[in-house]
Design a protein around this motif. Structure first.
Motif: not given
Length: 1001
Positions: A144-151, A162-164
């Motif tokens: 969607g164009g947004g940014f997230r913190y993932v591990t 992936l874990t958020a």
């Protein structure tokens, strides 16, 4: 051309005495883009290279300190490599396409971990904090164009695994993983919030003082279980305030205001604060107040700050005449852009207490005055050593200090000191002057060998000069060669951070080598606690009249010291002596402790205050049937005996206990679009509080169609209608741009009324905005002073097949226009048929005046055109077929007014007709047919989805009705055969070059 066309690699194994050129690829021109040395095993080296013949980049891998290299082709372009902090063969590769790869065998095999990763915001697991050493933290962009913190784990990383750790979006380039802490910021509704996680616990808001309104936050240090941050407040432009945290990094207290800052390349911020290496707790900072910049020093992590003492004499032994409080020493605290030269202040972990920097004496820092000063007792006393700035290199744990002037002219002399800057000698390191590019000490600061590299001219190759100080020292140092020095602050106090520390110092008479095994720390002794070892607690400030007396803390104006602390629970007790906390990392024991108090008070029952309800992720607009997580928070008051009555606005009501204590969100889904009032009432016997949140639930906009009469008269009132799917009543805002106006007209209704005062083509544009969904459509309206409108009607059979959509009306109007043009020879561009919305199905035929064309043959005069149109309509010659054989007849419609009324303000056409007749001789008219291909129009996206059915317009001569309009015989080449078919109310428009055909159920 700004490109490197060839690289050469040279290697020395004898401290730079001789070099051997390495040939990576015989006969192939190679460019080395970058190189990386493994931090845990310096024998392992990775070169990133490219060549003119290779399409992809290559890696050259070495496990023997560069003696040999193995070439490894890679299918991506490397932007940067990141070695694992503990495991020497594991490497991350970030590519120029924002992809992240991982290798577990020093770059021989690579696996794609994640795409759309933010540059410089990917991190290996931190040893001792992350349970899995193979975990990777990263900031990545979602679809969607947004940014997230993932591990993810490097051996099992996919979209499914992936874990958020944080559920919501975060700001771009804000993720930082550093020691025990993880930081990021998240902005919603123009409000930025800063989050922190301590040792991978749940993310919480960083709590600055209540009235701090940060517009930027920079992490300065995370050493010794404490966070230093620089915060730019709303009123600051080129300064930041410095705050320090509790061990968890949650609560922050102000330690220094107005620290100078500057913007560098790529919008990076440089803040004038420097941690002095080698001695914990010592910082230098440049404070800017009233336009003046002064340098301050702290020995206890910001609790107390003081000016730098000026030396009494200059380098020549003359008095400086610099006396406090009007004159002090000030230093530039800049980092060097060139990694091979020192910055303006030079400190090293291997040389504690030794600080060398560029600055000046006076009442403030002078920007371009860069005299060199040195201290060997961590800032207690200073000496001037040079009148100009020099690049500095510490050798043998500071046993030798080498300095070369920072200048743009070539040099052949360097200066060095073997007694911590008390005396200096010069050395001709080359017979030919060299433009110095940098200094190297390899393999580290423990040696006495350095390399000066530069160039003789701007067209010459590099010159490397080895400078070896080992022959100057005949032996290694023994214990009797060392003395000691005690760390003190500017007041002479030896108890700093709760301990007395002493360090080894080589005697000035001892010419010996400290060597690799040298340790500077001599001894430390814990001190008894004093009031100066404590700070005012969060929410308290120190009295200005008592710089060193922590017992003079007083409450900030926003904090009530008579109230119990926020975590006070009914039935428990709390200390009455609020206002103190021990300095983090202070190790003092016993002695005075202002936190102790014999008075213990009972926690009272307090009413709830500061109740808040929000949606996790801070959104207030959601979609139907989407999971919504409501979070309820309470700033003050009892929580154990408080009931929380929750009303989500759609009939859901519930009562909760311990809702704010557990911080568990309330999960809910709204089934239908609308605006819902969410309310939470917190109540106990001491009082109550209430919080309200309005939630917009709306479906994403799918289609927008602007419907407007294409032809209008001057000053004629015209309706502009935006047909929207799905229809979101009271939730959509419409923006209307009419003509060249840059200021839109806003409305909550999907239609507006307007007038046009001048003739010509006017573009009308509408945007529909609902939540984060925005659509646009645009049409051109022709404004004329004269035209004629003929009302039309259709046989009733058409009503049963009318889906009442804008595109269907446009296409039926186009069919009628072309039928009339074929039958009457009136040019198609002079006829516009507009089908009206609703039932019964009606239409208006607009007959336009032809443009003046004096060089061409005349077309049918207006009276003849009108007569011809009336004749074919009255003769029922205009019709078309629906699928199934249903014929639709087009005839003139009776109206209350004259069916041949005029549009615009031009009056009846009779006057114009008489003028034309008067000008032209009555006789035989030469009639000719012409047709012009109708300009292609934008076909709007599909509005419904059903089965396909074509649309044709066949009429049979044999049936007594003229003109079978089907196929290429009578229709322009760009109009496919069409059929209007049965319809159950659902239409999907598709493009057949210029016309729509329909898919119907």
């Amino acid at each position: 051309m700004g490109k490197v066309l060839e690289s050469s690699l040279w290697r020395s194994s004898d401290f730079g005495t001789s070099y051997t050129k390495l040939t990576l690829q015989p006969g192939v021109t190679t460019v080395i883009d970058n190189f990386y040395i493994c931090p845990t095993n310096k024998r392992k080296i990775v070169l990133v290279s490219s060549s003119l013949s290779d399409r992809d980049q290559s890696l050259f891998l070495s496990t023997d300190e560069g003696a040999t290299f193995q070439k490894q082709l890679i299918p991506f372009s490397v932007e940067t490599l990141i070695f694992h902090p503990k495991e020497e063969d594991k490497v991350l590769a970030y590519t120029k396409e924002s992809k992240l790869y991982v290798s577990s065998d020093l770059g021989k095999k690579w696996t794609l971990l994640q795409e759309r990763v933010t540059k410089d915001h990917m991190f290996w697991a931190v040893s001792g904090v992350d349970a899995d050493p193979d975990l990777v933290h990263m900031e990545a962009q979602d679809l969607g164009g947004g940014f997230r913190y993932v591990t993810c784990q490097i051996h099992n990383c996919s979209e499914k695994t992936l874990t958020a750790p944080f559920p919501g979006p975060i700001d771009h380039s804000s993720l930082t993983v550093q020691d025990d802490y993880i930081f990021f910021k998240a902005t919603s509704t123009n409000r930025t919030k800063y989050y922190i996680s301590y040792r991978r616990s749940e993310f919480v808001l960083m709590k600055l003082p209540k009235y701090a309104l940060p517009k930027d936050l920079q992490v300065i240090s995370t050493d010794e279980s404490q966070v230093f941050v620089a915060v730019q407040e709303w009123y600051q432009t080129d300064t930041y305030n410095l705050y320090q945290s509790d061990p968890r990094g949650v609560h922050y207290a102000l330690v220094l205001e107005d620290v100078r800052s500057s913007r560098q390349a790529e919008e990076s911020v440089v803040i004038d604060i420097l941690e002095v290496r080698g001695v914990k707790g010592v910082f230098l900072a440049n404070q800017k107040t009233n336009g003046k910049v002064v340098t301050l020093i702290t020995y206890n992590k910001g609790r107390d700050w003081a000016h730098l003492r000026p030396p009494s004499t200059d380098m020549n032994g003359k008095p400086t005449n610099c006396e406090p409080p009007d004159c002090h020493l000030h230093l530039h605290l800049r980092w060097a852009d060139n990694p091979y030269v020192s910055g303006t202040v030079h400190t090293k972990d291997t040389a504690p207490g030794l600080i060398m920097g560029a600055g000046n004496l006076g009442s403030q820092l002078v920007e371009y005055k860069e005299e060199m000063y040195i201290t060997s007792d961590c800032g207690h006393t200073w000496r001037q050593v040079f009148e100009e700035e020099h690049h500095v290199l510490y050798l043998d744990h500071g046993g030798v200090i080498a300095a070369i002037k920072d200048t743009s002219i070539p040099l052949k002399i360097l200066k060095f000191s073997v007694d911590e800057g008390l005396t200096w000698s010069t050395h001709n390191f080359t017979s030919t002057s060299v433009f110095v590019d940098g200094l190297l000490s390899e393999p580290g600061d423990e040696t006495l060998v350095m390399t000066v590299f530069g160039h003789i001219s701007f067209r010459s190759d590099w010159e490397l000069v080895k400078v070896d100080f080992r022959p100057s020292f005949s032996r290694p140092c023994r214990e009797e060669d060392y003395g000691s020095w005690d760390l003190t602050d500017l007041k002479g106090d030896r108890c700093i951070m709760g301990q007395q520390r002493s360090f080894r110092k080589r005697k000035s008479t001892s010419w010996c080598i400290k060597g690799r095994s040298f340790t500077s720390a001599l001894e430390s002794r814990v001190c008894r606690c004093r009031e100066s070892d404590f700070l005012c607690d969060y929410g308290f400030e120190r009295s200005p009249s008592s710089e060193s007396d922590a017992s003079k803390c007083f409450a900030s104006f926003w904090f009530n010291p008579l109230s119990p602390p926020d975590d006070c629970v009914l039935g428990q007790t709390y200390s009455s002596s609020l206002g103190y906390r021990k300095v983090v990392s202070n190790v003092c024991e016993g002695g005075v402790d202002p936190r102790q108090s014999p008075a213990q008070l009972q926690c009272p029952l307090t009413p709830p205050r500061g109740l808040q309800v929000s949606i996790r992720g801070e959104a207030v607009a959601v979609r139907p049937r989407e999971d919504v997580l409501f979070v309820v928070r309470q700033e003050q008051g009892d929580v154990l005996t408080t009931k929380y009555q929750v009303d989500l606005g759609d009939g859901f009501k519930a009562v909760y206990m311990n809702l704010t204590l557990t911080e568990e969100p309330i999960r809910h889904r709204y089934g239908s679009p609308g605006v819902y009032r969410v309310s939470v009432r917190a109540e106990n016997v001491a009082g109550h509080d209430e919080a309200v949140l309005f939630v917009q639930v709306n479906s994403p906009l799918q289609a927008l169609h602007l419907e407007v009469v294409p032809v209008v008269g001057i000053n004629q009132e015209v309706n502009l209608t935006a047909v929207l799917l799905p229809l979101n009543p009271n939730l959509t805002v419409f923006y209307w741009w009419i003509g060249h106006s840059l200021q839109p007209l806003l409305s909550l209704e999907n239609s507006v009324t307007t007038q046009f005062a001048e003739t010509g083509d006017v573009r009308v544009t509408v945007q529909a905005a609902c939540g984060s969904s925005v659509l646009q459509d645009s049409k051109v309206v022709r404004v004329l002073d004269q035209f004629q409108v003929v009302p039309l009607q259709f046989s009733k059979d058409l009503d049963a097949h009318n889906p009442n959509t804008p595109e269907w009306r446009e296409d039926v109007g186009l069919v009628v226009t072309r039928l009339l043009s074929k039958e009457t020879s009136v040019p198609e561009e002079l006829l516009v048929t507009v089908v009206k919305p609703g039932l019964p199905t009606l239409a208006d035929l607009h007959v336009l005046l032809p443009p003046p064309r004096p060089t061409r043959k005349r077309s049918l005069p207006s009276d003849k055109r009108l007569t011809g149109i009336q004749q074919v309509l009255k003769a029922q010659k205009i019709s078309f077929l629906l699928r199934g054989g249903v014929r639709v007849l087009v005839t003139m419609r009776d109206t209350d007014t004259d069916s041949q009324r005029l549009g615009g303000t031009g009056g009846y056409w009779a006057v114009a007709v008489l003028l034309v007749i008067g000008l032209f001789a009555v006789g035989a008219f030469i009639l000719y047919k012409f047709k012009r291909k109708r300009p292609g129009r934008t076909v709007y996206a599909q509005m419904h989805n059903e089965k396909e059915q074509e649309m044709t317009s066949p009429v049979s001569h044999g049936q007594g009705v003229q003109s079978v309009i089907q196929g290429e015989e009578f229709i322009d080449d760009d109009l496919d055969s069409q059929t209007l078919g049965n319809h159950s109310g659902v239409v999907l428009s598709i493009n057949s070059r210029e016309m729509h055909s329909y898919l119907v159920s």
